[in-house]
Design an enzyme around this catalytic site. Structure first.
Site, PDB file in Angstrom:
ATOM      1  N   HIS A 182      24.160 -23.231  33.097  1.00  0.00           N
ATOM      2  CA  HIS A 182      25.261 -22.956  34.020  1.00  0.00           C
ATOM      3  C   HIS A 182      25.936 -21.688  33.505  1.00  0.00           C
ATOM      4  O   HIS A 182      26.835 -21.745  32.679  1.00  0.00           O
ATOM      5  CB  HIS A 182      26.258 -24.121  34.079  1.00  0.00           C
ATOM      6  N   HIS A 212      29.282 -33.249  37.802  1.00  0.00           N
ATOM      7  CA  HIS A 212      28.854 -31.957  38.316  1.00  0.00           C
ATOM      8  C   HIS A 212      28.442 -31.067  37.141  1.00  0.00           C
ATOM      9  O   HIS A 212      29.135 -31.003  36.133  1.00  0.00           O
ATOM     10  CB  HIS A 212      30.014 -31.315  39.093  1.00  0.00           C
TER      11      HIS A 212
END
Length: 314
Positions: free
Chosen positions: A115, A41
């Protein structure tokens, strides 16, 4: 699963660098949609750049100039610890790659991953690394899920065209066409081993797969994650790839302070405490045929071996 594959559980981190080619023949002809595949992820978050501006959330962008804010973003945004090569060598075959363009970059087509913060390494460099690995391991099928495309709004078509053409030229004949139902044997026979999922409908081509559905618990609560994914597996998608995400998700409201204000803690430590408790539940899901199983800290001991061994009952 064959004895040789089981014995690899007792060896080091490299034990699953060729796990697909070592699966028993009975699994060579089933659709890859029905194979249990380890994934990571936010796969590039190990490379987040503390000196970069904040990409998201939007309300924090104005605080980019403050080192303490960027440091907090790094502590709670880094969901992986190992490089792409180490993830591949450890057995990860699905990669969650969130693409972005940095504002005011002098290079008009240079892209990064992100991110919270942007990565240090650009997209093209990482894709070249993956391509080199794929050439050295022709029987290992890699699934790349490119998504988000943050910051593309002002030059959407130019940036998508550049990236799509780069992917097409880089991976060439190794790309698995989306018109087929892939199996290990069909990929080996055709000498293909890269599947590219591109989450931008206007750019669907024969060499690009559409978005792969990603299901997750949207919680830091292990019990809720297990409950949500159990429901997904009861009504599992058929004839397509899908992801069961074991990843934790920080709250988007005031409750996030419960975590980020822990001065001696970080996201990786939270995952180290929770992931081992999720693995017993995962082991019980073999008969429900989970497909791609993605996690934070995907190379953490036990995760990859647990996912691969789900194939023993298929």
């Amino acid at each position: 699963m064959q004895t040789s594959a089981k014995n690899k559980v007792k060896r080091g981190a490299m034990r699953y660098s060729d796990w697909m080619s070592e699966l028993p023949p009975a699994l060579h002809d089933i659709p890859l949609f029905n194979l249990a595949i380890p994934g990571s992820h936010d796969s590039m978050s190990y490379d987040l750049d503390i000196s970069s501006p904040i990409a998201e959330p939007k309300r924090l962008k104005k605080f980019s100039r403050f080192y303490c804010v960027r440091r907090l973003m790094l502590k709670w945004g880094a969901t992986q610890e190992e490089t792409i090569i180490k993830q591949l060598d450890a057995g990860v075959r699905y990669f969650d790659l969130r693409v972005a363009r940095k504002p005011d970059d002098a290079n008009p087509t240079r892209l990064y991953f992100y991110h919270g913060l942007y990565t240090r390494t650009d997209v093209e460099s990482i894709l070249k690394v993956i391509n080199d690995w794929a050439e050295r391991h022709p029987k290992e099928v890699i699934i790349l899920a490119l998504s988000h495309f943050h910051g593309f709004d002002k030059r959407t078509e130019e940036l998508h065209n550049h990236l799509v053409n780069f992917i097409k030229n880089l991976f060439g004949t190794k790309v698995v066409q989306r018109e087929v139902t892939p199996t290990l044997r069909s990929c080996w026979d055709q000498r293909t081993n890269v599947i590219v999922s591109y989450d931008y409908p206007a750019k669907y081509h024969s060499h690009l797969w559409s978005k792969i559905s990603y299901f997750y618990g949207d919680s830091m609560d292990r019990t809720k994650i297990e409950s949500e994914l159990s429901q997904v597996l009861k009504n599992r998608p058929s004839h397509c790839f899908f992801v069961c995400g074991l990843n934790l998700t920080l709250p988007e409201n005031i409750r996030i302070l419960k975590y980020i204000l822990r001065m001696c803690d970080n996201f990786a430590n939270v995952v180290r405490r929770s992931l081992p408790k999720l693995l017993p539940w995962l082991k019980q899901q073999a008969s429900k045929k989970p497909n791609i199983v993605a996690s934070d800290l995907a190379t953490h001991e036990g995760f990859i071996s647990t996912v691969i061994q789900l194939n023993a009952i298929k």
